[in-house]
Design a protein around this motif. Structure first.
Motif, PDB file in Angstrom:
ATOM      1  N   SER A  73       0.820  -1.208   0.000  1.00  0.00           N
ATOM      2  CA  SER A  73       0.000   0.000   0.000  1.00  0.00           C
ATOM      3  C   SER A  73       0.856   1.260   0.000  1.00  0.00           C
ATOM      4  CB  SER A  73      -0.933   0.011   1.223  1.00  0.00           C
ATOM      5  OG  SER A  73      -1.750   1.146   1.224  1.00  0.00           O
ATOM      6  N   LYS A  74       0.755   2.024  -1.080  1.00  0.00           N
ATOM      7  CA  LYS A  74       1.397   3.329  -1.120  1.00  0.00           C
ATOM      8  C   LYS A  74       0.603   4.297  -0.251  1.00  0.00           C
ATOM      9  CE  LYS A  74       2.921   5.059  -4.919  1.00  0.00           C
ATOM     10  NZ  LYS A  74       3.001   5.591  -6.309  1.00  0.00           N
ATOM     11  N   GLN A  75       1.282   5.297   0.264  1.00  0.00           N
ATOM     12  CA  GLN A  75       0.610   6.318   1.047  1.00  0.00           C
ATOM     13  C   GLN A  75       1.042   7.697   0.573  1.00  0.00           C
ATOM     14  OE1 GLN A  75       1.448   5.379   5.207  1.00  0.00           O
ATOM     15  NE2 GLN A  75      -0.606   4.529   5.410  1.00  0.00           N
ATOM     16  N   LEU A  76       0.137   8.643   0.710  1.00  0.00           N
ATOM     17  CA  LEU A  76       0.455  10.023   0.399  1.00  0.00           C
ATOM     18  C   LEU A  76       1.079  10.691   1.612  1.00  0.00           C
ATOM     19  CD1 LEU A  76      -2.858  10.997  -1.446  1.00  0.00           C
ATOM     20  CD2 LEU A  76      -0.674  10.361  -2.480  1.00  0.00           C
ATOM     21  N   VAL A  77       1.875  11.724   1.364  1.00  0.00           N
ATOM     22  CA  VAL A  77       2.543  12.460   2.439  1.00  0.00           C
ATOM     23  C   VAL A  77       1.771  13.750   2.701  1.00  0.00           C
ATOM     24  CG1 VAL A  77       4.663  13.595   3.163  1.00  0.00           C
ATOM     25  CG2 VAL A  77       4.769  11.519   1.755  1.00  0.00           C
ATOM     26  N   PRO A  78       1.276  13.957   3.944  1.00  0.00           N
ATOM     27  CA  PRO A  78       0.568  15.209   4.247  1.00  0.00           C
ATOM     28  C   PRO A  78       1.525  16.394   4.273  1.00  0.00           C
ATOM     29  CG  PRO A  78       0.823  13.885   6.237  1.00  0.00           C
ATOM     30  CD  PRO A  78       1.318  13.042   5.097  1.00  0.00           C
ATOM     31  N   VAL A  79       1.110  17.496   3.668  1.00  0.00           N
ATOM     32  CA  VAL A  79       1.931  18.708   3.602  1.00  0.00           C
ATOM     33  C   VAL A  79       1.347  19.817   4.469  1.00  0.00           C
ATOM     34  CG1 VAL A  79       2.816  20.509   2.056  1.00  0.00           C
ATOM     35  CG2 VAL A  79       2.703  18.129   1.272  1.00  0.00           C
ATOM     36  N   PHE A  80       0.021  19.917   4.467  1.00  0.00           N
ATOM     37  CA  PHE A  80      -0.649  21.020   5.160  1.00  0.00           C
ATOM     38  C   PHE A  80      -2.075  20.598   5.463  1.00  0.00           C
ATOM     39  CE2 PHE A  80      -3.623  24.590   4.784  1.00  0.00           C
ATOM     40  CZ  PHE A  80      -3.119  25.494   5.705  1.00  0.00           C
ATOM     41  N   SER A  81      -2.623  21.070   6.591  1.00  0.00           N
ATOM     42  CA  SER A  81      -4.028  20.818   6.893  1.00  0.00           C
ATOM     43  C   SER A  81      -4.595  21.985   7.694  1.00  0.00           C
ATOM     44  CB  SER A  81      -4.210  19.513   7.670  1.00  0.00           C
ATOM     45  OG  SER A  81      -3.590  19.591   8.937  1.00  0.00           O
ATOM     46  N   GLN A  82      -5.879  22.225   7.510  1.00  0.00           N
ATOM     47  CA  GLN A  82      -6.559  23.293   8.217  1.00  0.00           C
ATOM     48  C   GLN A  82      -8.025  22.915   8.328  1.00  0.00           C
ATOM     49  OE1 GLN A  82      -5.428  26.008   9.676  1.00  0.00           O
ATOM     50  NE2 GLN A  82      -7.415  26.864  10.222  1.00  0.00           N
ATOM     51  N   LEU A 111      -9.499  20.674   5.276  1.00  0.00           N
ATOM     52  CA  LEU A 111      -8.818  21.101   4.058  1.00  0.00           C
ATOM     53  C   LEU A 111      -7.362  20.681   4.180  1.00  0.00           C
ATOM     54  CD1 LEU A 111     -10.330  24.695   3.859  1.00  0.00           C
ATOM     55  CD2 LEU A 111     -11.184  22.610   2.795  1.00  0.00           C
ATOM     56  N   SER A 112      -6.864  19.956   3.189  1.00  0.00           N
ATOM     57  CA  SER A 112      -5.517  19.411   3.327  1.00  0.00           C
ATOM     58  C   SER A 112      -4.796  19.369   1.985  1.00  0.00           C
ATOM     59  CB  SER A 112      -5.557  17.996   3.930  1.00  0.00           C
ATOM     60  OG  SER A 112      -6.420  17.157   3.179  1.00  0.00           O
ATOM     61  N   VAL A 113      -3.469  19.325   2.080  1.00  0.00           N
ATOM     62  CA  VAL A 113      -2.606  19.256   0.899  1.00  0.00           C
ATOM     63  C   VAL A 113      -1.700  18.037   1.073  1.00  0.00           C
ATOM     64  CG1 VAL A 113      -0.903  20.450  -0.526  1.00  0.00           C
ATOM     65  CG2 VAL A 113      -2.635  21.771   0.725  1.00  0.00           C
ATOM     66  N   TRP A 114      -1.551  17.262  -0.018  1.00  0.00           N
ATOM     67  CA  TRP A 114      -0.778  16.017   0.030  1.00  0.00           C
ATOM     68  C   TRP A 114       0.149  15.952  -1.178  1.00  0.00           C
ATOM     69  CZ3 TRP A 114      -2.441  12.248   3.814  1.00  0.00           C
ATOM     70  CH2 TRP A 114      -3.625  12.601   4.476  1.00  0.00           C
ATOM     71  N   GLN A 115       1.176  15.091  -1.073  1.00  0.00           N
ATOM     72  CA  GLN A 115       2.046  14.825  -2.217  1.00  0.00           C
ATOM     73  C   GLN A 115       2.487  13.364  -2.183  1.00  0.00           C
ATOM     74  OE1 GLN A 115       5.205  17.650  -1.613  1.00  0.00           O
ATOM     75  NE2 GLN A 115       6.395  16.265  -0.342  1.00  0.00           N
ATOM     76  N   ASN A 116       2.969  12.875  -3.315  1.00  0.00           N
ATOM     77  CA  ASN A 116       3.487  11.510  -3.378  1.00  0.00           C
ATOM     78  C   ASN A 116       4.787  11.403  -2.605  1.00  0.00           C
ATOM     79  OD1 ASN A 116       1.704   9.856  -4.869  1.00  0.00           O
ATOM     80  ND2 ASN A 116       2.266  10.926  -6.748  1.00  0.00           N
ATOM     81  N   ARG A 117       5.078  10.198  -2.139  1.00  0.00           N
ATOM     82  CA  ARG A 117       6.364   9.969  -1.478  1.00  0.00           C
ATOM     83  C   ARG A 117       7.502  10.040  -2.482  1.00  0.00           C
ATOM     84  NH1 ARG A 117       6.243   8.318   3.699  1.00  0.00           N
ATOM     85  NH2 ARG A 117       4.299   7.479   4.536  1.00  0.00           N
TER      86      ARG A 117
END
Length: 381
Positions: free
Chosen positions: A41-50, A375-381
Motif C-alpha cells: 500500500s502506497k501512502q500520500l505524504v501530508p503537507v498542510f491541513s486546516q 482542508l488538506s494538501v498532500w504529495q506523493n512519497r
C-alpha cells in the motif's frame, strides 16, 4: 425571480426513489463495499491541513481551495476567507454579511472571489484580504466564479451568467440560460474553452460557449440524453467540461460520458455512464467515477473501455485526479484511494476526515476538501 429546485446530494435516496417508481419490488443494495485489503500500500505524504466549519451534509455544493502564485486561499461556510503561504497564515477576513458563503474560492490576477446564497459576489485583495468590491446578483451563487482576461464570470442559480470587471466590479454583461426547474446540483462552474471564451454546462443536457468580452453565445451543444417518465428520472445535469485540445469531454448524471470534437462540430464517441463528477483527462485517456462507485478508464480517441474498477461500489466517490503516476479518488469516509491508471488496480490509500467533496492537483500537489471542513494538501512519497 426564477428558482431552481436542487435535490439533496444523497444519491442513494434518489436511486431508491427511482426504484420505488417501478413495479419491480427487487431490493437494491445501498451498503458501501468495505475497503479491500492491499498487499502493498502506497501512502500520500501530508503537507498542510486546516479545519474550517463543516458544510451542510445534504448540500453537495462545496467551497473549494484555490491556489494562486503559491498562496493558498480557503473559505469557511460561516463567512471567513483566509490566505496561507506554506503553513503561515497571511490574513483572515470575516465577511460582514450574515449569510455566510456558498461558492468560491476563485483566485487569479490579484483577487480572490467568493459568493453567497443571497447572490452577493465579493472580491478580496489577495495581498491584504480587504474587500475590493461587491456586486448583488439576481440569484444564489452556488458555483465558483471563473476569472479570465480581466472578467469575473459567475453563474447564478436562476440561470443568469454575469461578467464583472475584475478591477472595479462593474457589471459588463449578462446572458440568460434556459431555466430548468429541477437540478441535482445547481449550475456548474464556468470553465475556459479558449483564451476568449468560456464553457458553461447546464442541467438541460447542453453546454454553452460564451464570448468573455461581449457575452455573445458562440457555441451550443447537446452532450447527453436522459430517459424517463418523471422529472427526477429525466434529471440530466452536465458536470463542468474538460478541454483537451479541440476535444471537449463531458460527464452527466443519468446520461453519458461524451467526447465532442469542437473543430468538426461532431460527437467522437459516447458511452452510457451516470456521473455527478467532472472527469480527469489526459492526452490518451478519460477517467470517470460513476454514481454507483465505479472508476472507469476510456481511450480518449476511440472510446474503448480500458478498464473498470468496481472495488469501491457505493462509497460516494469524488472526482478522479492524476497525481504524478497515480490516479486518486476520495470517498464518503475520507479515504483517498490510489489507483494504477494503466490497470485500474488499487495500489494504496491515505485518510482524511469527512466525506471528500473535491480533489484538485496543482503543481504536483493534491488539494482535498471535505464536508466536515478538513482542508488538506498532500504529495506523493
Amino acid at each position: 425571480m426564477d428558482k431552481k429546485f436542487i435535490l439533496p446530494f444523497a444519491l442513494t435516496i434518489v436511486a431508491a426513489a427511482l426504484v420505488g417508481c417501478s413495479s419491480n419490488k427487487e431490493k437494491v443494495d445501498t451498503k458501501p463495499l468495505p475497503l479491500p485489503k492491499l498487499v502493498q500500500s502506497k501512502q500520500l505524504v501530508p503537507v498542510f491541513s486546516q479545519s474550517v466549519a463543516a458544510t451542510n451534509k445534504d448540500d453537495d455544493l462545496r467551497l473549494q481551495i484555490a491556489v494562486d502564485q503559491g498562496v493558498l486561499f480557503i473559505a469557511d461556510p460561516k463567512g471567513v476567507v483566509e490566505a496561507y503561504k506554506g503553513k503561515q497564515r497571511l490574513w483572515s477576513t470575516k465577511m460582514s454579511n450574515k449569510d455566510g458563503l456558498s461558492a468560491g474560492v476563485e483566485a487569479a490576477d490579484g483577487i480572490a472571489v467568493v459568493g453567497n446564497q443571497k447572490g452577493l459576489l465579493t472580491a478580496l485583495d489577495q495581498a491584504t484580504g480587504q474587500v475590493k468590491w461587491t456586486a448583488q446578483l439576481s440569484g444564489s451563487i452556488i458555483a465558483r466564479s471563473h476569472i479570465q482576461i480581466g472578467h469575473v464570470i459567475t453563474v447564478t442559480n436562476d440561470g443568469n451568467v454575469y461578467a464583472h470587471d475584475e478591477a472595479t466590479g462593474q457589471q459588463l454583461w449578462t446572458y440568460r440560460l434556459p431555466n430548468v426547474p429541477f437540478s441535482l446540483r445547481g449550475q456548474a462552474a464556468p470553465v475556459q474553452l479558449d483564451p476568449n471564451n468560456v464553457l458553461i454546462a447546464t442541467a438541460n443536457a447542453y453546454v454553452y460557449g460564451i464570448d468573455v468580452v461581449s457575452g455573445v453565445p458562440r457555441l451550443q451543444r447537446r452532450v447527453a440524453v436522459a430517459e424517463g417518465r418523471s422529472d427526477v428520472q429525466r434529471l440530466n445535469d452536465i458536470n463542468p467540461p474538460v478541454m483537451m485540445g479541440q476535444f471537449m469531454v463531458t460527464t452527466s448524471y443519468q446520461g453519458q460520458v461524451t467526447v465532442t470534437d469542437l473543430a468538426q462540430q461532431q460527437v467522437v464517441w459516447s458511452d452510457d455512464a451516470s456521473s455527478h463528477q467532472r472527469p480527469e483527462v489526459t492526452q490518451s485517456k478519460v477517467f470517470i467515477t460513476t454514481v454507483d462507485g465505479k472508476v472507469i478508464a476510456y481511450d480518449l480517441m476511440s472510446g474503448q473501455k480500458l478498464w473498470e474498477n468496481d472495488k469501491l461500489l457505493r462509497r460516494n466517490l469524488s472526482n478522479p485526479v492524476l497525481l504524478g503516476s497515480d490516479l486518486v479518488v476520495g470517498d464518503f469516509d475520507g479515504v483517498l484511494s490510489l489507483i494504477d491508471p494503466n490497470t485500474g488496480d488499487l495500489i494504496g490509500r491515505s485518510s482524511t476526515k469527512g466525506q471528500v467533496s473535491s480533489l484538485r492537483v496543482i503543481d504536483n500537489q493534491l488539494y482535498v476538501s471535505t464536508q466536515k471542513g478538513a482542508l488538506s494538501v498532500w504529495q506523493n512519497r
